[in-house]
Design a protein around this motif. Sequence first.
Motif, PDB file in Angstrom:
ATOM      1  N   PRO A 214       0.801  -1.232   0.000  1.00 35.47           N
ATOM      2  CA  PRO A 214       0.000   0.000   0.000  1.00 35.47           C
ATOM      3  C   PRO A 214       0.829   1.276   0.000  1.00 35.47           C
ATOM      4  O   PRO A 214       0.356   2.321  -0.468  1.00 35.47           O
ATOM      5  N   GLU A 215       2.060   1.213   0.520  1.00 38.36           N
ATOM      6  CA  GLU A 215       2.879   2.436   0.529  1.00 38.36           C
ATOM      7  C   GLU A 215       3.241   2.892  -0.880  1.00 38.36           C
ATOM      8  O   GLU A 215       3.646   4.034  -1.073  1.00 38.36           O
ATOM      9  N   GLY A 216       3.089   2.025  -1.866  1.00 37.54           N
ATOM     10  CA  GLY A 216       3.296   2.405  -3.267  1.00 37.54           C
ATOM     11  C   GLY A 216       1.987   2.614  -3.997  1.00 37.54           C
ATOM     12  O   GLY A 216       1.896   2.318  -5.195  1.00 37.54           O
ATOM     13  N   LEU A 217       0.980   3.128  -3.293  1.00 33.68           N
ATOM     14  CA  LEU A 217      -0.363   3.275  -3.866  1.00 33.68           C
ATOM     15  C   LEU A 217      -0.371   4.142  -5.115  1.00 33.68           C
ATOM     16  O   LEU A 217      -1.068   3.841  -6.083  1.00 33.68           O
ATOM     17  N   PHE A 218       0.388   5.219  -5.108  1.00 34.39           N
ATOM     18  CA  PHE A 218       0.373   6.126  -6.271  1.00 34.39           C
ATOM     19  C   PHE A 218       0.830   5.422  -7.543  1.00 34.39           C
ATOM     20  O   PHE A 218       0.262   5.625  -8.617  1.00 34.39           O
ATOM     21  N   GLN A 219       1.853   4.577  -7.436  1.00 31.26           N
ATOM     22  CA  GLN A 219       2.323   3.851  -8.614  1.00 31.26           C
ATOM     23  C   GLN A 219       1.248   2.920  -9.163  1.00 31.26           C
ATOM     24  O   GLN A 219       1.053   2.811 -10.379  1.00 31.26           O
ATOM     25  N   TYR A 220       0.528   2.261  -8.273  1.00 36.78           N
ATOM     26  CA  TYR A 220      -0.554   1.364  -8.729  1.00 36.78           C
ATOM     27  C   TYR A 220      -1.683   2.163  -9.371  1.00 36.78           C
ATOM     28  O   TYR A 220      -2.241   1.753 -10.397  1.00 36.78           O
ATOM     29  N   LEU A 221      -2.024   3.294  -8.785  1.00 37.19           N
ATOM     30  CA  LEU A 221      -3.092   4.109  -9.345  1.00 37.19           C
ATOM     31  C   LEU A 221      -2.741   4.619 -10.735  1.00 37.19           C
ATOM     32  O   LEU A 221      -3.586   4.613 -11.642  1.00 37.19           O
ATOM     33  N   MET A 222      -1.496   5.049 -10.918  1.00 38.30           N
ATOM     34  CA  MET A 222      -1.104   5.617 -12.207  1.00 38.30           C
ATOM     35  C   MET A 222      -0.933   4.551 -13.277  1.00 38.30           C
ATOM     36  O   MET A 222      -1.355   4.728 -14.424  1.00 38.30           O
ATOM     37  N   MET A 223      -0.322   3.433 -12.936  1.00 36.79           N
ATOM     38  CA  MET A 223      -0.014   2.420 -13.940  1.00 36.79           C
ATOM     39  C   MET A 223      -1.223   1.559 -14.299  1.00 36.79           C
ATOM     40  O   MET A 223      -1.265   0.964 -15.380  1.00 36.79           O
ATOM     41  N   VAL A 224      -2.210   1.482 -13.414  1.00 38.10           N
ATOM     42  CA  VAL A 224      -3.354   0.604 -13.658  1.00 38.10           C
ATOM     43  C   VAL A 224      -4.643   1.390 -13.865  1.00 38.10           C
ATOM     44  O   VAL A 224      -5.329   1.228 -14.880  1.00 38.10           O
ATOM     45  N   PHE A 225      -4.964   2.272 -12.926  1.00 35.95           N
ATOM     46  CA  PHE A 225      -6.285   2.897 -12.934  1.00 35.95           C
ATOM     47  C   PHE A 225      -6.326   4.229 -13.670  1.00 35.95           C
ATOM     48  O   PHE A 225      -7.412   4.785 -13.849  1.00 35.95           O
ATOM     49  N   ALA A 226      -5.194   4.759 -14.075  1.00 34.72           N
ATOM     50  CA  ALA A 226      -5.204   6.013 -14.830  1.00 34.72           C
ATOM     51  C   ALA A 226      -5.485   5.791 -16.310  1.00 34.72           C
ATOM     52  O   ALA A 226      -5.790   6.755 -17.027  1.00 34.72           O
ATOM     53  N   THR A 227      -5.402   4.566 -16.780  1.00 41.50           N
ATOM     54  CA  THR A 227      -5.618   4.286 -18.195  1.00 41.50           C
ATOM     55  C   THR A 227      -7.081   4.471 -18.574  1.00 41.50           C
ATOM     56  O   THR A 227      -7.977   4.026 -17.852  1.00 41.50           O
ATOM     57  N   ASP A 228      -7.326   5.137 -19.694  1.00 37.12           N
ATOM     58  CA  ASP A 228      -8.690   5.356 -20.151  1.00 37.12           C
ATOM     59  C   ASP A 228      -9.249   4.080 -20.761  1.00 37.12           C
ATOM     60  O   ASP A 228      -8.527   3.109 -21.018  1.00 37.12           O
ATOM     61  N   LEU A 229     -10.542   4.082 -21.026  1.00 37.32           N
ATOM     62  CA  LEU A 229     -11.213   2.872 -21.511  1.00 37.32           C
ATOM     63  C   LEU A 229     -10.741   2.482 -22.911  1.00 37.32           C
ATOM     64  O   LEU A 229     -10.694   1.296 -23.254  1.00 37.32           O
ATOM     65  N   TYR A 230     -10.390   3.463 -23.730  1.00 37.41           N
ATOM     66  CA  TYR A 230      -9.927   3.161 -25.080  1.00 37.41           C
ATOM     67  C   TYR A 230      -8.557   2.484 -25.057  1.00 37.41           C
ATOM     68  O   TYR A 230      -8.301   1.556 -25.811  1.00 37.41           O
ATOM     69  N   SER A 231      -7.676   2.931 -24.174  1.00 30.19           N
ATOM     70  CA  SER A 231      -6.323   2.378 -24.125  1.00 30.19           C
ATOM     71  C   SER A 231      -6.271   1.009 -23.455  1.00 30.19           C
ATOM     72  O   SER A 231      -5.317   0.257 -23.660  1.00 30.19           O
ATOM     73  N   ARG A 232      -7.280   0.672 -22.676  1.00 32.46           N
ATOM     74  CA  ARG A 232      -7.244  -0.594 -21.946  1.00 32.46           C
ATOM     75  C   ARG A 232      -7.275  -1.810 -22.858  1.00 32.46           C
ATOM     76  O   ARG A 232      -6.778  -2.871 -22.491  1.00 32.46           O
ATOM     77  N   GLN A 233      -7.850  -1.655 -24.046  1.00 34.30           N
ATOM     78  CA  GLN A 233      -7.919  -2.795 -24.939  1.00 34.30           C
ATOM     79  C   GLN A 233      -6.556  -3.137 -25.542  1.00 34.30           C
ATOM     80  O   GLN A 233      -6.384  -4.235 -26.071  1.00 34.30           O
ATOM     81  N   PHE A 234      -5.579  -2.259 -25.411  1.00 38.16           N
ATOM     82  CA  PHE A 234      -4.239  -2.517 -25.934  1.00 38.16           C
ATOM     83  C   PHE A 234      -3.242  -2.882 -24.834  1.00 38.16           C
ATOM     84  O   PHE A 234      -2.083  -3.155 -25.139  1.00 38.16           O
ATOM     85  N   LEU A 235      -3.667  -2.866 -23.580  1.00 39.82           N
ATOM     86  CA  LEU A 235      -2.767  -3.107 -22.460  1.00 39.82           C
ATOM     87  C   LEU A 235      -3.127  -4.406 -21.752  1.00 39.82           C
ATOM     88  O   LEU A 235      -4.285  -4.831 -21.750  1.00 39.82           O
ATOM     89  N   GLN A 236      -2.124  -5.005 -21.159  1.00 43.43           N
ATOM     90  CA  GLN A 236      -2.313  -6.220 -20.370  1.00 43.43           C
ATOM     91  C   GLN A 236      -2.431  -5.803 -18.901  1.00 43.43           C
ATOM     92  O   GLN A 236      -1.456  -5.806 -18.156  1.00 43.43           O
ATOM     93  N   LEU A 237      -3.629  -5.476 -18.501  1.00 49.41           N
ATOM     94  CA  LEU A 237      -3.877  -4.991 -17.150  1.00 49.41           C
ATOM     95  C   LEU A 237      -4.199  -6.151 -16.222  1.00 49.41           C
ATOM     96  O   LEU A 237      -4.680  -7.198 -16.670  1.00 49.41           O
TER      97      LEU A 237
END
Length: 297
Positions: A214-237
């Motif tokens: 949890p102390e690295g919460l910002f990294q998880y938020l940016m790398m996983v949850f910041a992606t828009d819906l259009y870009s998610r289809q090209f990423l391995q989330l």
Amino acid sequence: MSSAMSAARSDDVSAVVILLDVNPYFWGTKTSTGFTFEQFFQHVLVFINCILLLSHLNQVTVIAMGASACTFLYDSAAIDGTASGRSKRDKQPESRSTTITQKLQEFVKKDEAAETNLAPVENQFSNLSGSLSMALCYIQRILRKPTAPPQPRILCVQGFPDAPQQYIAVMNSIFSAQRCSVPIDACIVGSQHSAFLQQASHITGGIYMKPPQPEGLFQYLMMVFATDLYSRQFLQLPRSAGVDFRASCFCHKRTIDMGFVCSVCLSIFCKHHKACSTCGANFNVKKGGQKRKQPSS
């Protein structure tokens, strides 16, 4: 041609509604990993600023959910009354963070004052159902605007465990989000997984994740949850390895593995009842079933 360009431009524009768990019963003491509320809140503030910096058309709405109520903390689209841009003052991250912090402090004081009229501490849960309802109502306002709306999605950052008594209201919100094609993302910062949000992410096509650090919460938020819906289809989330589909009974609000289901309204009960408490249907079940007539010789 212009309509196609506008549609393509709106594909990667997001309207993110963030649900923050600010329950004092969870953040009153340090978590098992020593992650404090101050650290958690700073990570979220930086994440909000980054979402708005990714595109000047992005919108962010923050809803705080406490033990007794939930409220709006911030709405970037309401700063200057338009969804296409923000005022000069709101473009400054310092003033934005100050505004959110001040409203959060006011809400926490009101929430703590209302706790005296509630049940004992062990029965205090975060108001997930109320915050989901507020988020969906707000998203409906966005979708009904005449201009091309951004892609709405909900991000729930939860720490407190699920409240079994909120099962019906939460499931209604989940199915409403599915019907409106609104993904529900979930980021769990507590020690326990959330069965409600696992089902929400699975049903609506969102992302469920419980950060191992949890102390690295910002990294998880940016790398996983910041992606828009259009870009998610090209990423391995990341996807949830398993989903807990257990339900809560309508009679005692307990999570059960096996129960009785009403054939009329699909209400779930942990024990057999003579009648359904939801729709009033009678359960006239004769033990042993009906006797068959023996054929005459």
